[in-house]
Motif scaffolding. Sequence first.
Motif, PDB file in Angstrom:
ATOM      1  N   THR A  43      -5.585  10.839   6.103  1.00 53.85           N
ATOM      2  CA  THR A  43      -4.754  10.340   5.003  1.00 53.85           C
ATOM      3  C   THR A  43      -3.477  11.170   4.863  1.00 53.85           C
ATOM      4  O   THR A  43      -3.411  12.330   5.265  1.00 53.85           O
ATOM      5  CB  THR A  43      -5.508  10.385   3.665  1.00 53.85           C
ATOM      6  N   THR A  45      -0.764  11.550   1.485  1.00 46.95           N
ATOM      7  CA  THR A  45      -0.558  11.100   0.105  1.00 46.95           C
ATOM      8  C   THR A  45       0.775  11.592  -0.429  1.00 46.95           C
ATOM      9  O   THR A  45       1.054  12.791  -0.438  1.00 46.95           O
ATOM     10  CB  THR A  45      -1.688  11.608  -0.810  1.00 46.95           C
ATOM     11  N   GLU A 228      -4.951   1.272 -10.396  1.00 42.14           N
ATOM     12  CA  GLU A 228      -4.960   1.432  -8.945  1.00 42.14           C
ATOM     13  C   GLU A 228      -4.861   0.069  -8.268  1.00 42.14           C
ATOM     14  O   GLU A 228      -5.367  -0.928  -8.782  1.00 42.14           O
ATOM     15  CB  GLU A 228      -6.250   2.113  -8.482  1.00 42.14           C
ATOM     16  N   GLY A 230      -4.564  -1.613  -3.966  1.00 40.72           N
ATOM     17  CA  GLY A 230      -4.501  -1.279  -2.546  1.00 40.72           C
ATOM     18  C   GLY A 230      -4.536  -2.504  -1.655  1.00 40.72           C
ATOM     19  O   GLY A 230      -5.071  -3.553  -2.022  1.00 40.72           O
ATOM     20  N   GLY A 232      -5.168  -3.416   2.706  1.00 39.70           N
ATOM     21  CA  GLY A 232      -5.600  -2.833   3.957  1.00 39.70           C
ATOM     22  C   GLY A 232      -6.069  -3.887   4.938  1.00 39.70           C
ATOM     23  O   GLY A 232      -6.023  -5.095   4.680  1.00 39.70           O
ATOM     24  N   GLY A 247      -3.090   1.143   2.519  1.00 36.91           N
ATOM     25  CA  GLY A 247      -2.416   1.994   1.543  1.00 36.91           C
ATOM     26  C   GLY A 247      -2.933   1.712   0.142  1.00 36.91           C
ATOM     27  O   GLY A 247      -3.279   0.569  -0.184  1.00 36.91           O
ATOM     28  N   ASP A 248      -3.000   2.756  -0.702  1.00 39.37           N
ATOM     29  CA  ASP A 248      -3.494   2.640  -2.072  1.00 39.37           C
ATOM     30  C   ASP A 248      -2.496   3.291  -3.025  1.00 39.37           C
ATOM     31  O   ASP A 248      -2.045   4.422  -2.782  1.00 39.37           O
ATOM     32  CB  ASP A 248      -4.861   3.314  -2.225  1.00 39.37           C
ATOM     33  N   TYR A 249      -2.179   2.575  -4.105  1.00 39.83           N
ATOM     34  CA  TYR A 249      -1.235   3.065  -5.108  1.00 39.83           C
ATOM     35  C   TYR A 249      -1.989   3.364  -6.405  1.00 39.83           C
ATOM     36  O   TYR A 249      -2.902   2.623  -6.792  1.00 39.83           O
ATOM     37  CB  TYR A 249      -0.158   2.022  -5.376  1.00 39.83           C
ATOM     38  N   SER A 250      -1.606   4.442  -7.091  1.00 40.23           N
ATOM     39  CA  SER A 250      -2.237   4.793  -8.366  1.00 40.23           C
ATOM     40  C   SER A 250      -1.162   5.203  -9.361  1.00 40.23           C
ATOM     41  O   SER A 250      -0.110   5.745  -8.982  1.00 40.23           O
ATOM     42  CB  SER A 250      -3.252   5.923  -8.191  1.00 40.23           C
ATOM     43  N   LEU A 283       1.054   7.256  -3.665  1.00 38.57           N
ATOM     44  CA  LEU A 283       0.731   6.307  -2.610  1.00 38.57           C
ATOM     45  C   LEU A 283      -0.031   7.043  -1.519  1.00 38.57           C
ATOM     46  O   LEU A 283       0.458   8.033  -0.972  1.00 38.57           O
ATOM     47  CB  LEU A 283       2.005   5.701  -2.031  1.00 38.57           C
TER      48      LEU A 283
END
Length: 293
Positions: A43, A45, A228, A230, A232, A247-250, A283
Amino acid sequence: MRLSYRLLLSSLSLCAGLAPLASAFADPAPVIAVNREIGLAMTGTFRNSVSGASSSVTENGGSGFITQSASASRYRTIGWTPGFRADASVMFNVFGIENLYGALHFSLEDGQRNYKSHYRSYSSNSAPFGFSAGGNDSSNGTDNRGEIGKGFLLLSDTFLLTPFIQGGYVTSGGDGDFGYGSGRYFAGAGLKADYALTSRLVLRGRFGWAEVLNSGISYNNQPRPLWEGGLGMDYRMTRRLHLTAGGDYSYISYGHDRNVESSTEFGTAYSYSGVSSALSNGLKLHAGLAWQF
């Protein structure tokens, strides 16, 4: 003729007896298969965390002399950190209930991010004072969470919707890597969507909400919402080995905290007002391999 008839019946009976066994070993639908995996991924970030505060004080000593002072500060941390994540998920049928879902996720980050801080103060009986600082600082943390839900197959078994509940615990060091505070529990719910674009390629989406309990900010320890989302993909390279990426957004806002105080004692009048706020968004990109079981 009678022998052939008996042979045909025997063959049909044998096929009927083997059908459940063949079904048990048959490959599941692609959208089910991606929820029966153990995976490991690297990962990176990117996180941007900002906090600020300002205050003003007025004192009247009763002799006509009034002292006024004010201050303002701002702190920001921004940058990338490397890390890895491990995921395990299962989808199964039990007691006539189909596609029950469970998952465990763990991620770790450890690196450095750039920080910038500014402070300014003013007083009616002294010269203004201020300073700025910046540089790189350590940034690390872990995210440990579990999910439980149920999947619903749609569109001829090519689309799977899975509502779930989630809960977990995060730790952070340095600049508060995950933005939730250091060592905090969270709980919430979410929705996952899996769509089989082909028999090998599954597109994945996720949206989640959680309350971060006792958020850890000194001026506001109340629970705060964490959002959150995401996107993928999961590509089946062999019957068991899958390539994963996404990708994951918070985002979490600690809100605006306001504090006002005043008092009059021994002929002295005193008043104070202060405001503060903080937010963090990030991200996380990931790419790795998963083993379908």
